[in-house]
Structure formats: C-alpha cells, structure tokens
Design a protein around this motif. Sequence first.
Motif, PDB file in Angstrom:
ATOM      1  N   ARG A  82       0.950  -1.295  -0.084  1.00 50.16           N
ATOM      2  CA  ARG A  82      -0.045  -0.036  -0.009  1.00 50.16           C
ATOM      3  C   ARG A  82       0.727   1.298   0.034  1.00 50.16           C
ATOM      4  O   ARG A  82       0.595   2.185  -0.806  1.00 50.16           O
ATOM      5  CB  ARG A  82      -0.923   0.165   1.158  1.00 50.16           C
ATOM      6  CG  ARG A  82      -2.147  -0.842   1.062  1.00 50.16           C
ATOM      7  CD  ARG A  82      -3.150  -0.548   2.079  1.00 50.16           C
ATOM      8  NE  ARG A  82      -2.758  -0.721   3.484  1.00 50.16           N
ATOM      9  CZ  ARG A  82      -2.753  -1.752   4.146  1.00 50.16           C
ATOM     10  NH1 ARG A  82      -3.253  -2.809   3.265  1.00 50.16           N
ATOM     11  NH2 ARG A  82      -2.270  -2.182   5.448  1.00 50.16           N
ATOM     12  N   THR A  83       1.958   1.297   0.906  1.00 50.00           N
ATOM     13  CA  THR A  83       2.864   2.344   0.841  1.00 50.00           C
ATOM     14  C   THR A  83       3.440   2.375  -0.567  1.00 50.00           C
ATOM     15  O   THR A  83       3.451   3.737  -0.748  1.00 50.00           O
ATOM     16  CB  THR A  83       4.077   2.386   1.813  1.00 50.00           C
ATOM     17  OG1 THR A  83       3.434   2.118   3.148  1.00 50.00           O
ATOM     18  CG2 THR A  83       4.898   3.363   2.014  1.00 50.00           C
ATOM     19  N   ALA A  84       3.858   1.480  -1.160  1.00 49.93           N
ATOM     20  CA  ALA A  84       4.501   1.801  -2.415  1.00 49.93           C
ATOM     21  C   ALA A  84       3.604   1.985  -3.616  1.00 49.93           C
ATOM     22  O   ALA A  84       3.860   2.871  -4.402  1.00 49.93           O
ATOM     23  CB  ALA A  84       5.041   0.194  -2.923  1.00 49.93           C
ATOM     24  N   PHE A  85       2.271   1.587  -3.415  1.00 52.43           N
ATOM     25  CA  PHE A  85       1.235   1.835  -4.459  1.00 52.43           C
ATOM     26  C   PHE A  85       0.906   3.487  -4.258  1.00 52.43           C
ATOM     27  O   PHE A  85       1.013   4.159  -5.393  1.00 52.43           O
ATOM     28  CB  PHE A  85       0.079   1.008  -4.059  1.00 52.43           C
ATOM     29  CG  PHE A  85      -1.082   1.311  -5.199  1.00 52.43           C
ATOM     30  CD1 PHE A  85      -1.339   0.480  -6.095  1.00 52.43           C
ATOM     31  CD2 PHE A  85      -1.990   2.219  -4.815  1.00 52.43           C
ATOM     32  CE1 PHE A  85      -2.304   0.404  -7.139  1.00 52.43           C
ATOM     33  CE2 PHE A  85      -3.024   2.529  -5.740  1.00 52.43           C
ATOM     34  CZ  PHE A  85      -3.124   1.721  -6.826  1.00 52.43           C
ATOM     35  N   GLN A  86       0.844   3.993  -3.039  1.00 51.53           N
ATOM     36  CA  GLN A  86       0.782   5.264  -2.820  1.00 51.53           C
ATOM     37  C   GLN A  86       1.802   6.269  -3.381  1.00 51.53           C
ATOM     38  O   GLN A  86       1.791   7.367  -3.957  1.00 51.53           O
ATOM     39  CB  GLN A  86       0.273   5.900  -1.499  1.00 51.53           C
ATOM     40  CG  GLN A  86      -1.034   5.207  -0.910  1.00 51.53           C
ATOM     41  CD  GLN A  86      -0.897   5.222   0.572  1.00 51.53           C
ATOM     42  OE1 GLN A  86      -0.040   5.652   1.216  1.00 51.53           O
ATOM     43  NE2 GLN A  86      -2.462   4.943   1.035  1.00 51.53           N
ATOM     44  N   LEU A  87       3.036   5.730  -3.055  1.00 51.31           N
ATOM     45  CA  LEU A  87       4.177   6.619  -3.700  1.00 51.31           C
ATOM     46  C   LEU A  87       4.334   6.439  -5.175  1.00 51.31           C
ATOM     47  O   LEU A  87       4.541   7.458  -5.917  1.00 51.31           O
ATOM     48  CB  LEU A  87       5.541   5.716  -3.030  1.00 51.31           C
ATOM     49  CG  LEU A  87       6.862   6.228  -3.810  1.00 51.31           C
ATOM     50  CD1 LEU A  87       7.201   7.620  -3.114  1.00 51.31           C
ATOM     51  CD2 LEU A  87       8.100   5.318  -3.494  1.00 51.31           C
ATOM     52  N   ILE A  88       3.892   5.352  -5.737  1.00 50.63           N
ATOM     53  CA  ILE A  88       3.901   5.521  -7.289  1.00 50.63           C
ATOM     54  C   ILE A  88       2.962   6.481  -7.702  1.00 50.63           C
ATOM     55  O   ILE A  88       3.361   7.279  -8.692  1.00 50.63           O
ATOM     56  CB  ILE A  88       3.733   3.929  -7.957  1.00 50.63           C
ATOM     57  CG1 ILE A  88       4.934   3.147  -7.553  1.00 50.63           C
ATOM     58  CG2 ILE A  88       3.267   3.901  -9.306  1.00 50.63           C
ATOM     59  CD1 ILE A  88       4.636   1.552  -7.555  1.00 50.63           C
ATOM     60  N   TYR A  89       1.686   6.121  -6.921  1.00 49.56           N
ATOM     61  CA  TYR A  89       0.573   7.360  -7.656  1.00 49.56           C
ATOM     62  C   TYR A  89       1.143   8.574  -7.475  1.00 49.56           C
ATOM     63  O   TYR A  89       0.930   9.672  -8.346  1.00 49.56           O
ATOM     64  CB  TYR A  89      -0.493   6.824  -6.912  1.00 49.56           C
ATOM     65  CG  TYR A  89      -1.779   7.787  -7.158  1.00 49.56           C
ATOM     66  CD1 TYR A  89      -2.401   7.883  -8.506  1.00 49.56           C
ATOM     67  CD2 TYR A  89      -2.386   8.657  -6.208  1.00 49.56           C
ATOM     68  CE1 TYR A  89      -3.286   8.592  -8.835  1.00 49.56           C
ATOM     69  CE2 TYR A  89      -3.335   9.823  -6.667  1.00 49.56           C
ATOM     70  CZ  TYR A  89      -3.824   9.517  -7.826  1.00 49.56           C
ATOM     71  OH  TYR A  89      -4.970  10.501  -8.405  1.00 49.56           O
ATOM     72  N   MET A  90       1.358   9.041  -6.283  1.00 49.93           N
ATOM     73  CA  MET A  90       2.004  10.311  -6.135  1.00 49.93           C
ATOM     74  C   MET A  90       3.004  10.849  -7.099  1.00 49.93           C
ATOM     75  O   MET A  90       2.999  11.781  -7.582  1.00 49.93           O
ATOM     76  CB  MET A  90       2.511  10.431  -4.661  1.00 49.93           C
ATOM     77  CG  MET A  90       1.450  10.676  -3.418  1.00 49.93           C
ATOM     78  SD  MET A  90       0.233  11.536  -3.906  1.00 49.93           S
ATOM     79  CE  MET A  90       1.010  13.074  -4.014  1.00 49.93           C
ATOM     80  N   ARG A  91       4.018   9.918  -7.470  1.00 46.33           N
ATOM     81  CA  ARG A  91       5.068  10.144  -8.429  1.00 46.33           C
ATOM     82  C   ARG A  91       4.544  10.410  -9.600  1.00 46.33           C
ATOM     83  O   ARG A  91       4.734  11.285 -10.536  1.00 46.33           O
ATOM     84  CB  ARG A  91       6.631   9.241  -8.315  1.00 46.33           C
ATOM     85  CG  ARG A  91       6.813   9.449  -7.075  1.00 46.33           C
ATOM     86  CD  ARG A  91       8.096   8.517  -6.911  1.00 46.33           C
ATOM     87  NE  ARG A  91       8.939   9.020  -5.656  1.00 46.33           N
ATOM     88  CZ  ARG A  91      10.195   8.112  -5.520  1.00 46.33           C
ATOM     89  NH1 ARG A  91      10.636   7.386  -6.116  1.00 46.33           N
ATOM     90  NH2 ARG A  91      10.732   8.617  -4.489  1.00 46.33           N
ATOM     91  N   TYR A  92       3.360   9.652 -10.024  1.00 44.31           N
ATOM     92  CA  TYR A  92       2.698   9.638 -11.197  1.00 44.31           C
ATOM     93  C   TYR A  92       2.192  11.125 -11.375  1.00 44.31           C
ATOM     94  O   TYR A  92       2.087  11.997 -12.247  1.00 44.31           O
ATOM     95  CB  TYR A  92       1.516   8.667 -11.614  1.00 44.31           C
ATOM     96  CG  TYR A  92       0.675   9.078 -12.742  1.00 44.31           C
ATOM     97  CD1 TYR A  92       0.815   9.198 -13.966  1.00 44.31           C
ATOM     98  CD2 TYR A  92      -0.742   9.518 -12.033  1.00 44.31           C
ATOM     99  CE1 TYR A  92       0.176   9.620 -15.050  1.00 44.31           C
ATOM    100  CE2 TYR A  92      -1.512   9.936 -13.269  1.00 44.31           C
ATOM    101  CZ  TYR A  92      -1.161   9.964 -14.591  1.00 44.31           C
ATOM    102  OH  TYR A  92      -1.962  10.535 -15.598  1.00 44.31           O
TER     103      TYR A  92
END
Length: 100
Positions: free
Chosen positions: A31-41
Amino acid sequence: MIIKDNSRVYDTDLIIKQAEGQDVMDRAVYRTAFQLIYMRYIYVRSIVSGHCCTQPDIEEVKGELTHEDVMSRVIANYGYSEDEVNFYVDFTKQFNGLVR
C-alpha cells in the motif's frame, strides 16, 4: 528495478506481482509503495500538464513523455530516471482504477 523513497527501497518486480494478485510482499508495504507510485505519477502529470485546472488523461501524459524535452524536464525537476518515469505511468495505468 529498485525505486527509493528516503531510506525505503521497493522492488518493482515484487510490486507488480503483488498487484497481479500474487502474495509476495506485506500488504502494508505494498500500500505504501502503491501510494508512492501514484504520487510520483501525479508529479509527472503536473510537469506534463502545466495547467492547474485541467489535467491530461493518462494517455495524453504517456504521449507527451515521448517528446525528449518533456521527459528531460521531468527528469530535471524530480531526478527520476527515464525508466522510473515510464514505470510510474505504466503501473498507474494498469493497476490504478481511479486514473482515467
């Protein structure tokens, strides 16, 4: 590929496997990685767009990133590699149902 967030590191192969339904990593870490990827997108999209009121859809973002000057601007602003930028966009497109 490995993506880093301060002292945390994430293996993109494991993130993709988890997104595809394989249980290869802790759900909280995913979940943390998913949120990081989305924020970087979102960061990438903001550079591509340049407008605060209307945001391009993900296909437009992907298309704009094919222009060398746009990709260079993203890399210069955020320090991501070209592979990272493409991963953030591709992963978001494939696995984040909230993004159009």
